[in-house]
Design an enzyme around this catalytic site. Structure first.
Site, PDB file in Angstrom:
ATOM      1  N   GLU A   5      39.306  51.342  -8.304  1.00  0.00           N
ATOM      2  CA  GLU A   5      39.337  50.833  -6.915  1.00  0.00           C
ATOM      3  C   GLU A   5      39.240  51.990  -5.904  1.00  0.00           C
ATOM      4  O   GLU A   5      39.873  51.975  -4.845  1.00  0.00           O
ATOM      5  CB  GLU A   5      40.535  49.914  -6.700  1.00  0.00           C
ATOM      6  CG  GLU A   5      40.442  48.719  -7.658  1.00  0.00           C
ATOM      7  CD  GLU A   5      41.155  47.475  -7.230  1.00  0.00           C
ATOM      8  OE1 GLU A   5      41.454  47.334  -6.046  1.00  0.00           O
ATOM      9  OE2 GLU A   5      41.378  46.607  -8.103  1.00  0.00           O
TER      10      GLU A   5
ATOM     11  N   THR B 221      38.410  56.390  -6.364  1.00  0.00           N
ATOM     12  CA  THR B 221      39.153  57.559  -6.851  1.00  0.00           C
ATOM     13  C   THR B 221      39.984  58.161  -5.707  1.00  0.00           C
ATOM     14  O   THR B 221      39.778  57.830  -4.530  1.00  0.00           O
ATOM     15  CB  THR B 221      38.164  58.642  -7.336  1.00  0.00           C
ATOM     16  OG1 THR B 221      37.350  59.022  -6.201  1.00  0.00           O
ATOM     17  CG2 THR B 221      37.275  58.147  -8.470  1.00  0.00           C
ATOM     18  N   SER B 222      40.847  59.099  -6.052  1.00  0.00           N
ATOM     19  CA  SER B 222      41.640  59.782  -5.015  1.00  0.00           C
ATOM     20  C   SER B 222      40.721  60.484  -4.021  1.00  0.00           C
ATOM     21  O   SER B 222      41.007  60.536  -2.816  1.00  0.00           O
ATOM     22  CB  SER B 222      42.595  60.791  -5.655  1.00  0.00           C
ATOM     23  OG  SER B 222      43.546  60.094  -6.424  1.00  0.00           O
TER      24      SER B 222
ATOM     25  N   GLY C 244      29.302  54.541  -9.149  1.00  0.00           N
ATOM     26  CA  GLY C 244      30.759  54.399  -9.254  1.00  0.00           C
ATOM     27  C   GLY C 244      31.342  54.624  -7.875  1.00  0.00           C
ATOM     28  O   GLY C 244      31.472  53.698  -7.065  1.00  0.00           O
TER      29      GLY C 244
ATOM     30  N   LEU D 190      31.328  45.676  -9.253  1.00  0.00           N
ATOM     31  CA  LEU D 190      30.642  46.562  -8.314  1.00  0.00           C
ATOM     32  C   LEU D 190      30.074  47.785  -9.038  1.00  0.00           C
ATOM     33  O   LEU D 190      28.910  48.144  -8.846  1.00  0.00           O
ATOM     34  CB  LEU D 190      31.635  47.013  -7.219  1.00  0.00           C
ATOM     35  CG  LEU D 190      31.154  48.075  -6.231  1.00  0.00           C
ATOM     36  CD1 LEU D 190      30.039  47.526  -5.333  1.00  0.00           C
ATOM     37  CD2 LEU D 190      32.318  48.567  -5.338  1.00  0.00           C
TER      38      LEU D 190
ATOM     39  N   TRP E  89      32.491  49.329 -16.650  1.00  0.00           N
ATOM     40  CA  TRP E  89      33.961  49.433 -16.512  1.00  0.00           C
ATOM     41  C   TRP E  89      34.552  48.199 -15.823  1.00  0.00           C
ATOM     42  O   TRP E  89      35.374  48.326 -14.903  1.00  0.00           O
ATOM     43  CB  TRP E  89      34.345  50.686 -15.703  1.00  0.00           C
ATOM     44  CG  TRP E  89      33.668  51.931 -16.163  1.00  0.00           C
ATOM     45  CD1 TRP E  89      33.793  52.526 -17.384  1.00  0.00           C
ATOM     46  CD2 TRP E  89      32.754  52.751 -15.412  1.00  0.00           C
ATOM     47  NE1 TRP E  89      33.006  53.646 -17.431  1.00  0.00           N
ATOM     48  CE2 TRP E  89      32.375  53.816 -16.239  1.00  0.00           C
ATOM     49  CE3 TRP E  89      32.242  52.688 -14.120  1.00  0.00           C
ATOM     50  CZ2 TRP E  89      31.482  54.801 -15.826  1.00  0.00           C
ATOM     51  CZ3 TRP E  89      31.361  53.680 -13.707  1.00  0.00           C
ATOM     52  CH2 TRP E  89      30.992  54.720 -14.548  1.00  0.00           C
TER      53      TRP E  89
ATOM     54  N   ARG F 188      71.379  61.224 -23.680  1.00  0.00           N
ATOM     55  CA  ARG F 188      71.009  62.346 -24.539  1.00  0.00           C
ATOM     56  C   ARG F 188      71.885  63.559 -24.233  1.00  0.00           C
ATOM     57  O   ARG F 188      72.053  63.933 -23.062  1.00  0.00           O
ATOM     58  CB  ARG F 188      69.532  62.695 -24.287  1.00  0.00           C
ATOM     59  CG  ARG F 188      69.042  63.922 -24.985  1.00  0.00           C
ATOM     60  CD  ARG F 188      68.759  63.659 -26.441  1.00  0.00           C
ATOM     61  NE  ARG F 188      68.219  64.843 -27.091  1.00  0.00           N
ATOM     62  CZ  ARG F 188      67.923  64.901 -28.376  1.00  0.00           C
ATOM     63  NH1 ARG F 188      68.111  63.835 -29.150  1.00  0.00           N
ATOM     64  NH2 ARG F 188      67.441  66.010 -28.895  1.00  0.00           N
TER      65      ARG F 188
HETATM   66  N1  CAA Z   1      35.388  47.407   5.817  1.00  0.00           N
HETATM   67  C1  CAA Z   1      34.233  46.914   6.328  1.00  0.00           C
HETATM   68  N2  CAA Z   1      33.066  47.576   6.256  1.00  0.00           N
HETATM   69  C2  CAA Z   1      33.075  48.789   5.664  1.00  0.00           C
HETATM   70  C3  CAA Z   1      34.241  49.350   5.136  1.00  0.00           C
HETATM   71  C4  CAA Z   1      35.446  48.615   5.230  1.00  0.00           C
HETATM   72  N3  CAA Z   1      36.596  49.066   4.736  1.00  0.00           N
HETATM   73  N4  CAA Z   1      33.938  50.564   4.619  1.00  0.00           N
HETATM   74  C5  CAA Z   1      32.626  50.754   4.812  1.00  0.00           C
HETATM   75  N5  CAA Z   1      32.113  49.666   5.444  1.00  0.00           N
HETATM   76  C6  CAA Z   1      30.735  49.459   5.877  1.00  0.00           C
HETATM   77  C7  CAA Z   1      30.305  50.489   6.912  1.00  0.00           C
HETATM   78  O1  CAA Z   1      30.676  50.094   8.212  1.00  0.00           O
HETATM   79  C8  CAA Z   1      28.811  50.519   6.714  1.00  0.00           C
HETATM   80  O2  CAA Z   1      28.193  49.431   7.370  1.00  0.00           O
HETATM   81  P1  CAA Z   1      27.345  49.623   8.742  1.00  0.00           P
HETATM   82  O3  CAA Z   1      26.334  50.692   8.459  1.00  0.00           O
HETATM   83  O4  CAA Z   1      26.761  48.275   8.976  1.00  0.00           O
HETATM   84  O5  CAA Z   1      28.340  50.033   9.780  1.00  0.00           O
HETATM   85  C9  CAA Z   1      28.656  50.253   5.238  1.00  0.00           C
HETATM   86  O6  CAA Z   1      29.856  49.653   4.788  1.00  0.00           O
HETATM   87  C10 CAA Z   1      28.418  51.530   4.441  1.00  0.00           C
HETATM   88  O7  CAA Z   1      29.496  52.389   4.694  1.00  0.00           O
HETATM   89  P2  CAA Z   1      29.344  53.964   4.656  1.00  0.00           P
HETATM   90  O8  CAA Z   1      28.181  54.400   5.474  1.00  0.00           O
HETATM   91  O9  CAA Z   1      30.678  54.532   5.001  1.00  0.00           O
HETATM   92  O10 CAA Z   1      28.955  54.185   3.110  1.00  0.00           O
HETATM   93  P3  CAA Z   1      29.116  55.418   2.155  1.00  0.00           P
HETATM   94  O11 CAA Z   1      27.931  55.463   1.271  1.00  0.00           O
HETATM   95  O12 CAA Z   1      29.433  56.648   2.946  1.00  0.00           O
HETATM   96  O13 CAA Z   1      30.344  55.013   1.211  1.00  0.00           O
HETATM   97  C11 CAA Z   1      32.601  54.700   0.531  1.00  0.00           C
HETATM   98  C12 CAA Z   1      31.569  54.613   1.655  1.00  0.00           C
HETATM   99  C13 CAA Z   1      33.925  54.496   1.211  1.00  0.00           C
HETATM  100  C14 CAA Z   1      32.587  56.065  -0.138  1.00  0.00           C
HETATM  101  C15 CAA Z   1      32.319  53.577  -0.498  1.00  0.00           C
HETATM  102  O14 CAA Z   1      31.092  53.802  -1.177  1.00  0.00           O
HETATM  103  C16 CAA Z   1      33.426  53.417  -1.518  1.00  0.00           C
HETATM  104  O15 CAA Z   1      34.460  52.832  -1.217  1.00  0.00           O
HETATM  105  N6  CAA Z   1      33.229  53.891  -2.780  1.00  0.00           N
HETATM  106  C17 CAA Z   1      34.172  53.650  -3.857  1.00  0.00           C
HETATM  107  C18 CAA Z   1      33.855  52.373  -4.577  1.00  0.00           C
HETATM  108  C19 CAA Z   1      35.041  51.801  -5.287  1.00  0.00           C
HETATM  109  O16 CAA Z   1      36.157  51.750  -4.777  1.00  0.00           O
HETATM  110  N7  CAA Z   1      34.808  51.301  -6.491  1.00  0.00           N
HETATM  111  C20 CAA Z   1      35.837  50.640  -7.230  1.00  0.00           C
HETATM  112  C21 CAA Z   1      35.235  49.685  -8.197  1.00  0.00           C
HETATM  113  S1  CAA Z   1      36.050  48.159  -8.317  1.00  0.00           S
HETATM  114  C22 CAA Z   1      37.313  48.371  -9.410  1.00  0.00           C
HETATM  115  O17 CAA Z   1      37.674  49.452  -9.786  1.00  0.00           O
HETATM  116  C23 CAA Z   1      37.969  47.107  -9.772  1.00  0.00           C
HETATM  117  C24 CAA Z   1      38.611  47.075 -11.090  1.00  0.00           C
HETATM  118  O18 CAA Z   1      38.041  46.593 -12.059  1.00  0.00           O
HETATM  119  C25 CAA Z   1      40.020  47.480 -11.232  1.00  0.00           C
END
Ligand code: CAA
Length: 380
Positions: A363, A365-366, A131, A125, A156, A268
């Protein structure tokens, strides 16, 4: 309300604990030093059923619940968080995503091999400029009828070079915003797919983290997960469960550091007595124990929500936020209790402290967890 673990859960806990002691502990320091992937250990974890724990047995999984998974994650992470992140990504992002949203053909072709641990997967992603702001995807998947043409860079990526199967999120229709994003299954070796250099990391150094480049990669349409435009929701829904796994990893890192600090404090001596007899140390242990127990309850609760068909966006985000904070604080204190020895690699706590940091970053950030939590509480 029953807080005790069932006999089956206790057996899983013991099996994971034994595996961590016997198979992960030897050479964990050397793997961290050399940034060496735990290839043999992951293969054995697959043979024991830890790579597809929650997948149905019909797809070569172990058919277990989420509680079993977090119990195993805690035990593995006490010893080797590099190995446990491989387990976590394969289980809760790749296998879960495919089993829940994939077609039967995708499950037969990919999930059966991923769940058995024959191969491992990666979840793609993040990008150089996407990010936390995950909807700002620059990677494109242009619809060409029976296939997509994939172009872009992912950053990453855990299991970046060791994976065989990659779930890649990409923008198909920019005008539709996040509703124009798709999730595609990409295989290693597809022409135009290149694995970039390995990152030199602070922690979880035994896992392999890479950037990935896609240059006109032709991905068949049957490799799209879900309906056209489902990719962003796929990522969000899958990550909601992934966060429970990382919360369990953070819990394990904290508990591992605490166990080492407790043991050390009883051995210790300083000022004529074991250091555990000094209140300065005893109170640190009291705080650590309390915080770890609270984190464990939150992780189990999130797993229970998932197993019982409740929404787990909120409980998973809270568990990750809190457990990762506990992991950071506890490992810093564990190093402090070890004094000079804590700064030395042989005592393991410095590695756990370095490993803890990533649980506040990946997955989500905080700060992202706080967005999820605050939106959830404010909408009620
Ligand atoms: N379940 C279902 N749908 C969801 C959802 C959820 N938990 N969260 C958001 N959505 C949907 C929303 O309903 C929306 O859809 P609709 O408009 O159709 O209703 C759409 O997704 C967009 O949501 P937002 O408007 O809330 O979007 P946003 O731009 O405000 O961002 C966010 C939301 C929560 C900040 C999101 O961008 C996010 O989670 N960011 C962090 C990304 C992340 O966790 N990255 C980790 C990378 S993977 C990794 O680290 C793996 C590894 O290798 C270890």
């Amino acid at each position: 309300m029953d807080f005790s673990l069932s006999e089956e859960h206790q057996m899983i806990q013991q099996a994971a604990r034994d595996f961590a002691q016997n198979e992960l502990l030897p050479e964990v320091i050397e793997r961290d030093d050399a940034q060496r992937f735990p290839t043999e250990q992951i293969k054995k974890l697959g043979e024991l059923g830890f790579m597809g724990m929650m997948v149905g047995t019909e797809y070569n999984g172990s058919g277990m619940d989420t509680l079993s998974y977090v119990i195993a994650m805690e035990e593995l992470s006490k010893i080797d968080a590099s190995a446990s992140v491989v387990v976590s990504v394969n289980n809760s992002l790749v296998c879960y995503g495919l089993e829940t949203y994939g077609t039967e053909a995708q499950k037969q072709k990919y999930l059966t091999r991923l769940a058995s641990g024959e191969i491992i997967g990666a979840f793609c992603l993040s990008e150089p400029e996407a990010g936390s702001d995950a909807t700002s995807q620059k990677t494109t998947a242009i619809d060409k009828g029976d296939h997509y043409i994939l172009n872009g860079t992912k950053n990453w990526i855990t299991n970046g070079s060791s994976a065989e199967v990659y779930l890649v999120i990409a923008q198909t229709d920019r005008e539709k915003g996040h509703r124009g994003i798709n999730a595609l299954i990409v295989e290693k070796g597809m022409p135009g797919f290149e694995i970039g250099p390995k990152e030199n990391k602070l922690g979880i150094r035994g896992s392999d983290t890479h950037s990935l480049n896609f240059n006109d990669v032709e991905v068949p349409k049957e490799n799209r997960i879900g309906e056209d435009g489902f990719g962003f929701k796929f990522a969000m829904k899958t990550l909601a469960g992934g966060r429970i796994g990382i919360a369990a990893q953070a819990l394990g890192i904290a508990a591992g550091a605490y166990e080492l600090a407790l043991k050390y404090s009883k051995e210790r001596k300083a000022f004529g007595t074991e250091i555990s007899n000094h209140q300065a140390i005893a109170f640190k242990l009291a705080d650590m124990h309390t915080q770890i127990e609270a984190a464990r309850h939150m992780v189990y609760k999130a797993a229970w929500d998932k197993d019982n068909g409740h929404n787990y966006d909120l409980s998973g985000a809270m568990a990750k936020l809190y457990a990762s904070q506990v992991a950071m604080e506890t490992t810093v204190e564990a190093v402090q209790i070890h004094g000079g020895n804590g700064f030395v690699k042989d005592y393991h706590v410095e590695r756990l402290m370095r490993d803890a940091k990533i649980t506040q970053i990946y997955e989500g950030t905080s700060e992202i967890q706080k967005i999820v939590i605050s939106r959830s509480v404010l909408k009620d």
